[in-house]
Scaffold this motif. Structure first.
Motif, PDB file in Angstrom:
ATOM      1  N   UNK A  75       0.806  -1.222   0.000  1.00 12.91           N
ATOM      2  CA  UNK A  75       0.000   0.000   0.000  1.00 12.91           C
ATOM      3  C   UNK A  75       0.837   1.271   0.000  1.00 12.91           C
ATOM      4  N   UNK A  76       1.750   1.389   0.946  1.00  8.16           N
ATOM      5  CA  UNK A  76       2.466   2.646   1.139  1.00  8.16           C
ATOM      6  C   UNK A  76       3.574   2.870   0.114  1.00  8.16           C
ATOM      7  N   UNK A  77       4.447   1.915  -0.061  1.00 11.53           N
ATOM      8  CA  UNK A  77       5.598   2.105  -0.956  1.00 11.53           C
ATOM      9  C   UNK A  77       5.216   2.314  -2.420  1.00 11.53           C
ATOM     10  N   UNK A  78       4.306   1.517  -2.996  1.00 12.19           N
ATOM     11  CA  UNK A  78       3.981   1.736  -4.412  1.00 12.19           C
ATOM     12  C   UNK A  78       3.374   3.112  -4.681  1.00 12.19           C
ATOM     13  N   UNK A  79       2.769   3.722  -3.669  1.00 13.86           N
ATOM     14  CA  UNK A  79       2.101   5.016  -3.840  1.00 13.86           C
ATOM     15  C   UNK A  79       2.828   6.113  -3.078  1.00 13.86           C
ATOM     16  N   UNK A  80       4.102   5.956  -2.828  1.00 14.36           N
ATOM     17  CA  UNK A  80       4.839   6.862  -1.955  1.00 14.36           C
ATOM     18  C   UNK A  80       4.855   8.313  -2.437  1.00 14.36           C
ATOM     19  N   UNK A  81       4.710   8.550  -3.720  1.00 16.02           N
ATOM     20  CA  UNK A  81       4.702   9.915  -4.251  1.00 16.02           C
ATOM     21  C   UNK A  81       3.290  10.455  -4.477  1.00 16.02           C
ATOM     22  N   UNK A 136      -2.109  10.538   3.259  1.00 15.39           N
ATOM     23  CA  UNK A 136      -1.502  10.752   1.945  1.00 15.39           C
ATOM     24  C   UNK A 136      -0.071  10.204   2.014  1.00 15.39           C
ATOM     25  N   UNK A 137       0.244   9.203   1.213  1.00 20.85           N
ATOM     26  CA  UNK A 137       1.584   8.590   1.292  1.00 20.85           C
ATOM     27  C   UNK A 137       2.723   9.581   1.106  1.00 20.85           C
ATOM     28  N   UNK A 138       2.516  10.596   0.276  1.00 20.13           N
ATOM     29  CA  UNK A 138       3.596  11.556   0.032  1.00 20.13           C
ATOM     30  C   UNK A 138       3.889  12.429   1.245  1.00 20.13           C
ATOM     31  N   UNK A 139       3.023  12.407   2.239  1.00 18.52           N
ATOM     32  CA  UNK A 139       3.193  13.236   3.446  1.00 18.52           C
ATOM     33  C   UNK A 139       3.836  12.493   4.615  1.00 18.52           C
ATOM     34  N   UNK A 140       4.113  11.196   4.441  1.00 17.14           N
ATOM     35  CA  UNK A 140       4.777  10.422   5.492  1.00 17.14           C
ATOM     36  C   UNK A 140       6.273  10.701   5.410  1.00 17.14           C
ATOM     37  N   UNK A 141       6.803  11.327   6.464  1.00 15.86           N
ATOM     38  CA  UNK A 141       8.210  11.707   6.473  1.00 15.86           C
ATOM     39  C   UNK A 141       9.092  10.614   7.060  1.00 15.86           C
ATOM     40  N   UNK A 142       8.564   9.881   8.051  1.00 16.98           N
ATOM     41  CA  UNK A 142       9.350   8.835   8.703  1.00 16.98           C
ATOM     42  C   UNK A 142       8.418   7.826   9.350  1.00 16.98           C
ATOM     43  N   UNK A 143       8.946   6.635   9.572  1.00 17.09           N
ATOM     44  CA  UNK A 143       8.202   5.567  10.243  1.00 17.09           C
ATOM     45  C   UNK A 143       9.120   4.958  11.295  1.00 17.09           C
ATOM     46  N   UNK A 144       8.590   4.806  12.489  1.00 15.08           N
ATOM     47  CA  UNK A 144       9.342   4.141  13.561  1.00 15.08           C
ATOM     48  C   UNK A 144       8.592   2.878  13.949  1.00 15.08           C
ATOM     49  N   UNK A 145       9.297   1.764  14.004  1.00 15.13           N
ATOM     50  CA  UNK A 145       8.708   0.477  14.376  1.00 15.13           C
ATOM     51  C   UNK A 145       9.196   0.131  15.773  1.00 15.13           C
ATOM     52  N   UNK A 146       8.241  -0.028  16.703  1.00 15.26           N
ATOM     53  CA  UNK A 146       8.590  -0.308  18.100  1.00 15.26           C
ATOM     54  C   UNK A 146       7.969  -1.630  18.536  1.00 15.26           C
ATOM     55  N   UNK A 147       8.776  -2.629  18.863  1.00  9.64           N
ATOM     56  CA  UNK A 147       8.213  -3.877  19.381  1.00  9.64           C
ATOM     57  C   UNK A 147       7.667  -3.652  20.789  1.00  9.64           C
ATOM     58  N   UNK A 148       6.494  -4.217  21.049  1.00  8.93           N
ATOM     59  CA  UNK A 148       5.847  -4.093  22.357  1.00  8.93           C
ATOM     60  C   UNK A 148       5.826  -5.462  23.016  1.00  8.93           C
TER      61      UNK A 148
END
Length: 86
Positions: free
Chosen positions: A37-43, A63-75
């Motif tokens: 979902x996110x990567x193919x539509x990143x722009x 909007x995928x183009x507005x995602x500046x960063x993603x942090x993955x946190x294991x819980x």
């Protein structure tokens, strides 16, 4: 023996300064959503759905183009009580 996370908190940092947290039950679900979902539509400025599996009746679009960063946190859920309040 390494511990296995009970879930993953995904922090989406948007270029407007807003932050959103989404939880996935396993890393494979996140990777599937991210790569399909996110990567193919990143722009793209078109909205895409962000799965909110832990919250019934709510949804989020971004909007995928507005995602500046993603942090993955294991819980890790634990049976140890870490609250110090009496």
């Amino acid at each position: 023996m390494p511990r296995t996370p009970d879930e993953y908190a995904i922090h989406l940092f948007l270029d407007t300064g807003h932050r959103e947290e989404v939880r996935f039950s396993n890393i494979q679900d996140f990777q599937k959503w991210y790569s399909s979902e996110l990567m193919p539509k990143s722009q793209s400025d078109d909205f895409i759905n962000v799965p909110l599996k832990t919250i019934q009746g709510e949804y989020m679009v971004v909007r995928p183009s507005r995602v500046a960063a993603i942090r993955v946190e294991p819980i890790f859920n634990s049976s140890v009580d870490r609250s110090f309040a009496e």
